[in-house]
Design an enzyme around this catalytic site. Structure first.
Site, mmCIF file in Angstrom:
data_model
loop_
_atom_site.group_PDB
_atom_site.id
_atom_site.type_symbol
_atom_site.label_atom_id
_atom_site.label_comp_id
_atom_site.label_asym_id
_atom_site.label_seq_id
_atom_site.Cartn_x
_atom_site.Cartn_y
_atom_site.Cartn_z
ATOM 1 C CB SER A 132 54.336 -4.662 -3.097
ATOM 2 O OG SER A 132 54.198 -3.373 -3.672
ATOM 3 C CB ILE A 157 40.340 -6.104 -11.595
ATOM 4 C CG1 ILE A 157 40.773 -6.832 -10.316
ATOM 5 C CG2 ILE A 157 40.540 -6.979 -12.833
ATOM 6 C CD1 ILE A 157 42.279 -7.047 -10.143
ATOM 7 N NE ARG A 269 51.065 33.452 -21.317
ATOM 8 C CZ ARG A 269 49.995 34.082 -20.857
ATOM 9 N NH1 ARG A 269 48.950 34.274 -21.650
ATOM 10 N NH2 ARG A 269 49.958 34.516 -19.620
ATOM 11 N N GLY A 340 51.493 27.440 -16.808
ATOM 12 C CA GLY A 340 51.104 28.339 -15.719
ATOM 13 C C GLY A 340 49.660 28.125 -15.297
ATOM 14 C CD GLU A 364 51.134 -4.184 -16.250
ATOM 15 O OE1 GLU A 364 52.152 -4.809 -16.590
ATOM 16 O OE2 GLU A 364 50.213 -3.909 -17.028
ATOM 17 C CD GLU A 368 58.045 2.995 -4.116
ATOM 18 O OE1 GLU A 368 57.193 2.484 -4.864
ATOM 19 O OE2 GLU A 368 58.162 4.227 -3.980
#
Lengths: 380, 267
Positions: A132, A157, A269, A340, A364, A368
């Protein structure tokens, strides 16, 4: 305000979708299981002119806009996060900076093969000790006569072991902080002293190679400096403004893929005598997944449209990336839940979207850091 | 040389749908290029690509403005330009039967003067399977129906379409048809390409010429049909499934006797 896509964009989206469903979807799990970079898929993407969508036609690109590029990236993400990630890194991080900051000669030599799809490209910023806080890097480039000598290590990378060019950030003036960083074009196939020291096994996205790189006295001629000396950090900020739109688009695709898998399953389902989509608990979950996906898409298209209008996108691209990456992870998690026990198996796609989505909140710029960027933009 | 390809935008019905009057409710329809026409377009483009001289590929469609996006996809795959026939009289026509379509296409053929006309064997939605051969009859061209292989060199160099046709029982027939000719193209004759993104971008500026009945020297009588649709309904489905009970041995025995009753298996 027009929320309808132009006809040309729609045709491109539909064609890419058809290609993805026919050619990529059937192998999407297999290439993850095998941790295999599908070179043959990228050859086909090159044949369809997809590897240089937002690059000018003068240098072999398609000459499309950021919105068109976002649509293509979303479609790839809808079937394979790994292919989508290698694609987005190739276009946004490895190609676009050469178009924005390179000389005509550099564009002819380094951008054209990327845009025409001769090979993929990579971009190397992160290091083992700097993530960061990216500008606090240890990789250095020192001038020796008319050459630069590159030393250091880069981490995580994308595409580096399959790339024909890597844009490497290095400190050229240690006393200058942000203004002491420059960008170099490294030729991993021909430059001595370049080595891929590790290819990571990851939680997901294993069809997209993630590498550790070592530079040991890599000697580069002067014309490998991209833009001006000391411009590396401002280039990085501009590159990420665009790059985050593509990660937002990729995330939207992951969310869409996961949502569709859950919706199809829930309609088929049956439990307690009816399709599970008819139970409030599942219907509400699916509606919520659709809501998050659509919101992510709108924010992505807004950022892309502003980019195409030449407006500032620092806030919009951070917001789109923050929201879409979170949407992808949550929608994929809900998709696992809707299926499930089957959702937890590798025979069904939701677990793959779930694994792939998590990286979108990290790469990228972590979520935060996106909060930090947006907070600054809001004057906080 | 000029190749004319007839293409149609067909309606595809969603899994669940309702019928309104004499048609499927449009809410349950999506539109796409007719599957057979995809193969006809590919054959036409392959002809143009293999030729040393200039080969122009023109597509013709009978369809409303909505169909332009579909037509443009054919342009993106290599068709040079398109003709689209439509006007209020065609819109108002209750039912476009084969004869009506042939009258319109015949007029386009007269304007374009093609050396070869390629059409899909049939349309995915109406499924008459007759337009291509009926057109050949009207314009006095030779014709070959349900073509599943075409010798491109023969068309380009000798003016002869050497075509394979698949007959019942797995027999292949090789026919030589002198140009000008109409060929109706079967699926599987080739592998239709994806449009390249550059092709899609270039297709935006290719011509789709709109033509009305009067542009073609026709009037409303051209679309007067002798055929009328009287009803459209979903047939009752009859389930004829038998479940065999018991363990594997008992189920196998029950299956064997059921097959024997139906006449399956050796004496």
């Amino acid at each position: 305000m027009d929320f309808e896509l132009p006809s040309e964009h729609r045709m491109i989206r539909d064609t890419v979708r058809e290609f993805c469903e026919e050619e990529i979807s059937p192998i999407a799990q297999e290439i993850e299981d095998e941790h295999r970079f599908p070179e043959e898929v990228f050859d086909e993407l090159a044949d369809l002119d997809m590897l240089g969508v937002p690059i000018s036609e003068e240098y072999g690109g398609l000459g499309g806009d950021q919105l068109m590029y976002a649509l293509v990236t979303e479609e790839l993400g809808r079937v394979s996060g790994g292919i989508g990630l290698s694609y987005a890194a190739h276009v946004s991080l490895a190609s676009k900076p050469i178009e924005l900051f390179g000389t005509d000669e550099q564009k002819e030599r380094w951008l054209r093969p990327l845009a025409e799809g001769d090979y993929l490209g990579a971009w190397a910023l992160t290091e083992p000790g700097s993530g960061s806080d990216a500008s606090d890097m240890d990789t250095v480039a020192e001038k020796d006569g008319d050459e630069w000598v590159l030393n250091g290590t880069k981490q995580f990378i994308t595409n580096a072991n399959v790339a024909g060019s890597v844009l490497v950030k290095a400190v050229t003036d240690p006393g200058e902080g942000y203004d002491g960083i420059s960008t170099f074009i490294v030729d991993p196939r021909n430059d001595d002293g370049f080595e891929v020291t590790s290819v990571w096994d990851k939680m997901g996205l294993n069809s997209s190679p993630t590498c550790e790189l070592a530079f040991d006295d890599v000697r580069l001629p002067e014309d490998r400096l991209l833009g001006e000396e000391g411009e590396g950090w401002t280039q990085t900020m501009k590159t990420l403004d665009g790059g985050r739109i593509s990660i937002a688009a990729l995330s939207t695709g992951l969310a869409q893929g996961a949502y569709e898998a859950a919706k199809t399953y829930a309609a088929d389902r049956e439990q307690f005598g009816k399709p599970i989509s008819k139970f409030d608990a599942i219907r509400d979950k699916l509606v919520d997944m659709h809501r998050k996906t659509e919101r992510a898409r709108l924010l992505t298209h807004k950022a892309a449209t502003r980019y195409d209008n030449g407006q500032s996108v620092t806030q919009e691209s951070a917001l789109a990336k923050l929201d879409a990456s979170e949407a992808a992870r949550k929608v994929a998690e809900d998709a696992v839940q809707v299926l499930g026990g089957y959702g937890y198996t590798e025979d069904f796609a939701p677990q793959r979207f779930y694994r792939d989505a998590k990286l979108m909140e990290i790469g990228e710029g972590t979520s935060e850091i996106q909060h930090l960027v947006i907070g600054r933009q809001l004057g906080l | 040389m000029k190749v004319l390809v007839t293409v149609k935008e067909v309606a595809e019905v969603e899994d669940d749908f309702e019928i309104a009057d004499l048609d499927v409710d449009p809410r349950y329809l999506e539109y796409d290029l007719n599957e057979w026409d995809e193969y006809a377009v590919e054959s036409a483009v392959q002809l143009a690509e293999a030729a040393d001289e200039e080969v122009e590929v023109v597509s013709v469609t009978i369809g409303p403005e909505r169909s332009e996006e579909t037509i443009r996809m054919a342009l993106a795959k290599g068709v040079d330009r398109a003709v689209r026939v439509w006007d209020d009289d065609i819109e108002a026509a209750e039912f476009l039967d084969v004869a009506s379509k042939v009258r319109l296409l015949e007029a386009v053929v007269a304007e374009e003067d093609p050396d070869i006309v390629l059409s899909g064997v049939q349309a995915h939605d109406t499924g008459f399977g007759a337009t291509g051969v009926a057109l050949a009859d009207a314009i006095g061209f030779e014709w070959g129906a349900v073509v599943n292989a075409l010798d491109i060199e023969g068309v380009l160099n000798d003016g002869v379409a050497r075509v394979h046709r698949e007959l019942e029982g797995g027999i292949e027939e090789l026919t030589e048809i002198d140009l000008p000719a109409v060929l109706t193209i079967q699926t599987g004759i080739n592998e239709p390409r994806y449009a390249s993104l550059r092709g899609i971008r270039q297709a935006q500026s290719k011509e789709i010429a709109p033509k009305t009945l009067s542009d073609l020297g026709l009037d409303f009588s051209a679309v007067e049909s002798e055929l009328f649709l009287t009803d459209m309904y979903e047939p009752e489905t009859e389930s004829d499934a038998t479940y065999f009970e018991g363990d594997a041995g008992e189920q196998a025995a029950a299956l064997a006797s059921a097959l024997r009753e139906k006449g399956v298996g050796a004496e």
